[in-house]
Write an enzyme that holds these catalytic residues in place. Structure first.
Site, PDB file in Angstrom:
ATOM      1  N   LYS A 192      71.312  -0.863  27.885  1.00  0.00           N
ATOM      2  CA  LYS A 192      70.070  -0.573  28.594  1.00  0.00           C
ATOM      3  C   LYS A 192      69.754   0.927  28.517  1.00  0.00           C
ATOM      4  O   LYS A 192      70.570   1.717  28.057  1.00  0.00           O
ATOM      5  CB  LYS A 192      70.184  -1.037  30.051  1.00  0.00           C
ATOM      6  CG  LYS A 192      71.003  -2.304  30.264  1.00  0.00           C
ATOM      7  CD  LYS A 192      70.441  -3.572  29.616  1.00  0.00           C
ATOM      8  CE  LYS A 192      71.413  -4.709  29.875  1.00  0.00           C
ATOM      9  NZ  LYS A 192      71.088  -6.000  29.412  1.00  0.00           N
TER      10      LYS A 192
HETATM   11  C1  LIG Z   1      72.115  -7.046  30.284  1.00  0.00           C
HETATM   12  C2  LIG Z   1      71.498  -8.179  31.007  1.00  0.00           C
HETATM   13  C3  LIG Z   1      72.108  -8.788  32.117  1.00  0.00           C
HETATM   14  C4  LIG Z   1      73.516  -8.487  32.549  1.00  0.00           C
HETATM   15  O1  LIG Z   1      73.792  -7.188  32.870  1.00  0.00           O
HETATM   16  P1  LIG Z   1      75.320  -6.688  32.847  1.00  0.00           P
HETATM   17  O2  LIG Z   1      75.220  -5.345  33.492  1.00  0.00           O
HETATM   18  O3  LIG Z   1      75.742  -6.622  31.416  1.00  0.00           O
HETATM   19  O4  LIG Z   1      76.125  -7.643  33.648  1.00  0.00           O
HETATM   20  C5  LIG Z   1      71.418  -9.774  32.797  1.00  0.00           C
HETATM   21  N1  LIG Z   1      70.199 -10.175  32.408  1.00  0.00           N
HETATM   22  C6  LIG Z   1      69.584  -9.637  31.344  1.00  0.00           C
HETATM   23  C7  LIG Z   1      68.219 -10.108  30.971  1.00  0.00           C
HETATM   24  C8  LIG Z   1      70.217  -8.641  30.595  1.00  0.00           C
HETATM   25  O5  LIG Z   1      69.604  -8.141  29.511  1.00  0.00           O
END
Ligand SMILES: *Cc1c(COP(=O)(O)O)cnc(C)c1O
Length: 379
Positions: A192
């Protein structure tokens, strides 16, 4: 692809993404490690305050990752066995897994091909007497169509939860991601825009929900009249203070990072011109966490991925068709033809590099490689 057609070994290597971590971020993290105050202290509180301000929310609660924050958002609403939660059929698997972690059942709804987000027109038909929440995803940093979704949720008195894992800093008609529903969940995974390594932040307008998030995140501990009480079988979803310091330091550059991402995306949109590649919708407020192309026949997703990797360009599938994944295929027994758009996005989608460290020369190379992809004969 035949061996004779294989391109030469790549002369460069362009990763799909590089986290934007500067020396100042590392110094901020190291200072916390040196202090010895490692877990959920003043830096976690400062990160929560910063995310609260970025999103204009009343409350923000940080946790160990963006799957934990999704789970907390459901657990705090008392959602559990026997309940259903509506989720989009195209997302990262954690969206559906968090519903299962809460003991409930995800009910999949197909997406719009133009946005890769849940199709508001299909949600109502998925609502049953057991539905307890609607969880939307702002896939790739583009917000789902909030107006009809919020209207529908309001009509059915259902809480709307935003899985805004990819959408920190995104907006839609002035509404920041995470601010529209009862809860907005952000991830700070290195995929992210801002990262703490592992991390997540949950925002809400509801003080009682925020209090529940804090209790459930920390073993069910509540302070009553200055005394510690264990009021729920909570979780250990705390974030460390050095992770918070790392993300907090980057967060100061969020406006700049978003501007760079928007410029890179604009370059791709203006210059990728292959007849078999369909570009993502450019909408105002898009946070461009991922640039996701659709490959149309006679070109195939596999061919594009093979050729990009041979040219040293990192690429990957953007997300999955969730009901087609092994666990959900076994537990739900859906027909994938129920989700034609999610299926197509999974079978035809390719994510290409987009991050603030992508140089103009590397972006030129990516664009040229894409535009010169040979069109196979129609079989
Ligand atoms: C990355 C992501 C998650 C999970 O986040 P983590 O921090 O990796 O647990 C959940 N939903 C979406 C749409 C994502 O892209």
């Amino acid at each position: 692809m035949s061996a004779a057609a294989a391109p030469p070994a790549p002369s460069r290597s362009i990763p799909l993404l590089i986290p934007s971590i500067e020396e100042e971020d590392i110094a901020a993290m190291a200072a916390v490690v040196r202090s010895g105050n490692l877990v959920q202290g003043e830096k976690v509180a400062a990160l929560e305050e910063a995310v609260r301000q970025v999103t204009g929310s009343a409350h923000a609660v940080a946790a160990s990752n963006g799957t934990a924050t999704l789970h907390l958002s459901l657990a705090a609403l008392g959602i559990g066995p026997g309940d259903e939660v509506i989720v989009p059929a195209f997302s990262f698997i954690a969206t559906a897994n968090a519903v299962v972690h809460a003991g409930a059942r995800p009910v999949f709804v197909d997406i719009c091909r133009s946005t890769f987000n849940i199709d508001p027109a299909l949600v109502e038909a998925a609502i049953t007497p057991r539905t307890r929440a609607i969880m939307v995803v702002h896939e790739f940093g583009l917000m789902a169509d909030m107006e009809p979704l919020l209207a529908l949720a309001g009509r059915h008195r259902l809480p709307l939860i935003e899985d805004a894992a990819c959408a920190l800093g995104a907006t839609q008609g002035g509404l920041p991601a995470g601010r529209g529903g009862v809860a907005g969940s952000f991830s700070l995974h290195p995929r992210k825009t801002i990262t703490s390594g592992e991390g997540g932040v949950l925002v809400t307008e509801d003080p009682e929900l925020a209090e529940q998030y804090r209790i459930l995140r920390n073993h069910g501990i509540s302070q009553r009249d200055g005394r510690m009480e264990f009021v729920a079988p909570g979780y250990n979803y705390r974030m460390t203070d050095f992770q918070a310091a790392l993300a907090l330091s980057q967060l100061r550059r969020l406006p700049d990072m978003l501007a760079v991402r928007r410029q890179l995306a604009a370059n791709y949109l203006a210059r990728i011109s292959h007849p078999c590649l369909v570009l993502p919708a450019a909408r105002e407020g898009h946070a461009w966490q991922t640039f996701h192309l659709m490959v149309e026949p006679p070109l195939s997703q596999e061919e594009v991925i093979t050729r990009l990797r041979a040219a040293g360009i990192g690429c990957n599938l953007g997300a999955q068709c969730l009901p087609a994944q092994d666990f959900y295929a076994r537990t739900h027994r859906h027909q994938v033809r129920e989700f034609p758009q999610a299926w197509a996005a999974w079978q035809q989608g390719v994510a290409i590099p987009l991050h603030p460290r992508l140089s103009p020369a590397d972006q030129d190379h990516i664009i040229q490689t894409l535009n010169s992809l040979p069109i196979p004969p129609r079989s």
